[in-house]
Scaffold this active site. Structure first.
Site, PDB file in Angstrom:
ATOM      1  N   PHE A 369       0.806  -1.209   0.000  1.00 19.13           N
ATOM      2  CA  PHE A 369       0.000   0.000   0.000  1.00 19.13           C
ATOM      3  C   PHE A 369       0.841   1.261   0.000  1.00 19.13           C
ATOM      4  O   PHE A 369       0.340   2.342   0.231  1.00 19.13           O
ATOM      5  CB  PHE A 369      -0.944   0.016   1.211  1.00 19.13           C
ATOM      6  CG  PHE A 369      -2.125  -0.868   1.012  1.00 19.13           C
ATOM      7  CD1 PHE A 369      -3.225  -0.421   0.313  1.00 19.13           C
ATOM      8  CD2 PHE A 369      -2.129  -2.156   1.493  1.00 19.13           C
ATOM      9  CE1 PHE A 369      -4.312  -1.235   0.117  1.00 19.13           C
ATOM     10  CE2 PHE A 369      -3.225  -2.977   1.298  1.00 19.13           C
ATOM     11  CZ  PHE A 369      -4.320  -2.521   0.606  1.00 19.13           C
ATOM     12  N   LYS A 386       3.779   5.493   7.437  1.00 18.54           N
ATOM     13  CA  LYS A 386       3.298   4.713   6.296  1.00 18.54           C
ATOM     14  C   LYS A 386       2.516   5.645   5.381  1.00 18.54           C
ATOM     15  O   LYS A 386       1.521   6.237   5.765  1.00 18.54           O
ATOM     16  CB  LYS A 386       2.428   3.551   6.741  1.00 18.54           C
ATOM     17  CG  LYS A 386       1.990   2.718   5.540  1.00 18.54           C
ATOM     18  CD  LYS A 386       1.233   1.436   5.788  1.00 18.54           C
ATOM     19  CE  LYS A 386       0.882   1.024   7.135  1.00 18.54           C
ATOM     20  NZ  LYS A 386       0.136  -0.244   7.139  1.00 18.54           N
ATOM     21  N   ASP A 483      -3.821 -11.331   8.276  1.00 19.48           N
ATOM     22  CA  ASP A 483      -2.590 -11.316   7.476  1.00 19.48           C
ATOM     23  C   ASP A 483      -1.363 -11.489   8.366  1.00 19.48           C
ATOM     24  O   ASP A 483      -0.409 -10.729   8.286  1.00 19.48           O
ATOM     25  CB  ASP A 483      -2.489 -10.014   6.680  1.00 19.48           C
ATOM     26  CG  ASP A 483      -1.525 -10.128   5.500  1.00 19.48           C
ATOM     27  OD1 ASP A 483      -1.230 -11.268   5.094  1.00 19.48           O
ATOM     28  OD2 ASP A 483      -1.065  -9.089   4.986  1.00 19.48           O
TER      29      ASP A 483
END
Length: 673
Positions: A369, A386, A483
């Site tokens: 991402f 991020k 995940d």
């Protein structure tokens, strides 16, 4: 009282009219010509082909004409001659032409800068909205792209606020579609608390289309905003807003004729004229003082409101403009959370300064991402940022999900989210910085793996297990991570593990055991068979992923499989075959072979049984890891027949939906979004 902007036709003494008009223009020029307030902009693509240069040229030419039009009209719905470009701008019904032109000018510049190669785009300011497309939208009510904002102050009594909002909004919905400007405001007061509302439609709509548009937004507000002290919903075709502080300009009342009519000069002579002149002058002075007083109070109130929270609406909902299948807007709410842990909303300027403008030298890794950067705040605190990629179709959804999930959680084995930034199209997540990056950076590196002795690996396994147990059983929410893998386990300076990346996490209800999903997300090789093949998700899905992770930590090898049966089998199948033949020690990494108990392979295989009912809970796993007895371990395990059928040779994420990886990895290997 519902207001609609209109012009006055009432006569008054000419000298007073001129003077008062001058005063009003002075006041208006000060209060109305405010700097346009940017909300958001979104780029839309309705074609997979490259935008033709001719379209780009025609678009630029058209946008350059809009500021001039806005100086004479607050609305325009136009298309370029033979250019295939359709545009629309709409200024809020109360702003002056000067403010409208200034807003449209900025909007045209911003949309060209942000969306240089897009065939469609929209930009919202407080004072205006501008959009363009290569497909005509005239007369069509469009509400699929939405911007939702609400006030971040504490709510007042939900019931009381609902009643006040409902009465104002319903009145506007019944009124605005049938006005010339398709704009109106409404206000009331209850127990000393003023309330203000506004509704507006683009004037290319019919009355019926405007009514339907506003009614749909009203229905949406029922789901998101009732009980809040301020909110707004903006769409390409209509908008609703409700606040407990004034946010629009109130037009001056129309001047009224003085009672008694005009004097014909008879019977009074010069004395009466002198008295009238004195009266007029006195009235002008009084009105002037009053108008200036109102202007001063208005300015003071606005400044005080903005500094003290009177105008504290914050963008919390952004539309997905990147072409995903989501038509509805995606909400981000940061409610109260455990231990009142603060989550800060950072400004973009602060993040840019901390990361040296996202320089390559500060880059820590690249996830599915977007990239992650190291930064340092002014107070010296190190952070990891991020930066969600603009090309990621799930980027906004991951952003929303990660903020909403992680702010509710606090555990020593979960990564800590410090804050976020939503500004100028950027979607940034700010985390605590962990010096030792992620587990996979050590585990799968021939040199660094030697630093992971048995004590460190055991601590990582047990800490990760405790983190998952907290998510599944001990937090006030039941969270399915979906995940779990080595790149999503971060290591602090003491090599303690912290589970990261909650972008694909799923929240379960208190009594919910499992759920079905049509959108499978995660990473092949770590997915439980019932989830990868059937879309069935439960806490046991994470248990399976944890079992694979355990095998990787024990063996020092990455779980690589193949869709081709002729190729080498997966790590799971290799582990089962060695363990079932009594040769489990051959699987153990030589760096820890003297210390790692073979029973840990047994626990990992138990976690990866095909049938989720045969897998233990994470609390049972924690108990087994802390015990030295084999009594609670079942003697018979079934061969994992399905394991080789859905593992992937390059450890890519599911092609149906990419996922974000741990943000401090040396070998980012997630799929594209």
């Amino acid at each position: 009282m519902i207001r609609e902007i209109h012009s006055s036709q009432s006569p008054f003494l000419s000298s007073a009219i001129i003077f008062l008009t001058t005063i009003h223009l002075l006041v208006s020029s000060t209060t109305s010509q405010q700097q346009p307030t940017f909300n958001t902009a979104g780029c839309q693509d309705n074609s997979n082909s490259t935008t033709p240069p001719a379209y780009t040229s025609n678009l630029a030419a058209l946008l350059n004409t809009l500021p001039r039009k806005a100086s004479t009209a607050t609305f325009s719905n136009d298309s370029a001659a033979d250019g295939g470009v359709f545009s629309l701008y709409l200024c809020r019904g109360d702003v002056s032409l000067t403010t409208c032109a200034a807003c449209v000018t900025q909007a045209a510049q911003v949309v060209q800068r942000r969306c240089p190669a897009h065939r469609a785009a929209i930009v919202w300011y407080d004072q205006c909205m501008l959009r363009y497309s290569n497909v005509s939208f005239a007369g069509r009510a469009e509400v699929q792209y939405r911007l939702l904002m609400w006030n971040t102050q504490n709510n007042t009594s939900p019931g009381e606020t609902d009643n006040g909002a409902l009465s104002l909004i319903y009145g506007l919905i019944d009124y605005v579609p049938y006005t010339g400007l398709m704009y109106g405001t409404n206000e009331s007061e209850s127990r000393g608390q003023p309330r203000y509302a506004m509704a507006q439609c683009t004037r290319d709509l019919s009355s019926g289309a405007c009514l339907s548009c506003l009614e749909e937004l009203n229905d949406a507000s029922d789901r998101c905003c009732r009980g809040r002290i301020g909110w707004r919903i903006l769409t390409p075709s209509c908008s609703l807003r409700y606040e407990q502080s004034l946010f629009y300009e109130i037009p001056p009342p129309p001047p009224q004729s003085p009672p008694g009519g005009e004097d014909d000069g008879a019977g009074g002579g010069g004395g009466n004229n002198t008295g009238k002149i004195a009266g007029i002058v006195g009235a002008i002075v009084v009105v002037t003082v009053a108008v200036m007083g109102i202007w001063y109070c208005s300015c003071f109130r606005r400044k005080k409101g903005r500094s003290a929270g009177g105008e504290t609406s914050q963008e919390i909902l952004l539309p997905d403009y990147d072409g995903s299948n989501h038509n509805a807007a995606i909400g981000i709410e940061v409610p109260g959370h455990e231990n009142d842990r603060e989550v800060h909303c950072y400004s973009l300027a602060t993040v840019l300064a901390a990361t040296n403008n996202f320089s390559n030298g500060n880059k820590l890794g690249q996830g599915g991402f977007g990239p992650v950067y190291k930064g340092k705040l002014q107070d010296g605190q190190e952070i990891a940022v991020k930066r969600l990629s603009l090309t990621s179709k799930q980027g906004l959804e991951e952003f929303r999900n990660e903020v909403m999930v992680i702010v509710k959680l606090q555990h020593r084995n979960l990564v800590r989210l410090l804050g976020y930034c939503l500004e100028r199209g950027e979607k940034l997540l700010v985390y605590e910085y962990l010096a030792n990056t992620s587990l996979d950076a050590f585990l799968f590196d021939p040199k660094k793996s030697k630093e992971l002795d048995w004590e460190k690996r055991a601590n990582i396994v047990e800490g990760t297990a405790r983190g998952l147990m907290y998510l599944h059983e001990d937090s006030r929410l039941k969270i399915i991570h979906r995940d779990m893998k080595a790149s999503n386990v971060l290591l602090d300076d003491q090599m303690n593990p912290k589970i990261s990346d909650f972008g694909t996490a799923r929240i379960f209800g208190g009594n919910q055991i499992e759920a079905n999903t049509e959108r499978v997300v995660g990473t092949y090789g770590y997915m439980a068979p019932e989830y990868a093949l059937e879309g069935v998700i439960s806490t046991k899905s994470d248990v399976y992923s944890f079992g694979i992770l355990m095998l990787e930590i024990i063996s020092g090898k990455k779980n690589r499989g193949s869709f081709d049966p002729s190729q080498a089998s997966s790590l799971l199948l290799q582990a089962w075959e060695l363990w079932s033949e009594g040769r489990g020690e051959e699987l153990i990494d030589s760096n820890i072979a003297k210390n790692c108990p073979a029973r840990w392979i047994h626990i990992a295989l138990l976690c990866t049984q095909d049938d989720p009912a045969e897998r233990p809970t994470m609390s049972a796993v924690v108990r087994m890891l802390g015990s030295k007895s084999d009594d609670e371990l079942p003697r018979q395990l079934k061969r994992p027949f399905t394991a080789g059928g859905f593992t992937h040779v390059s450890d890519l994420s599911s092609s149906t939906s990419g996922t974000g990886t741990g943000f401090l990895t040396s070998d980012q290997s997630t799929g594209t979004s």
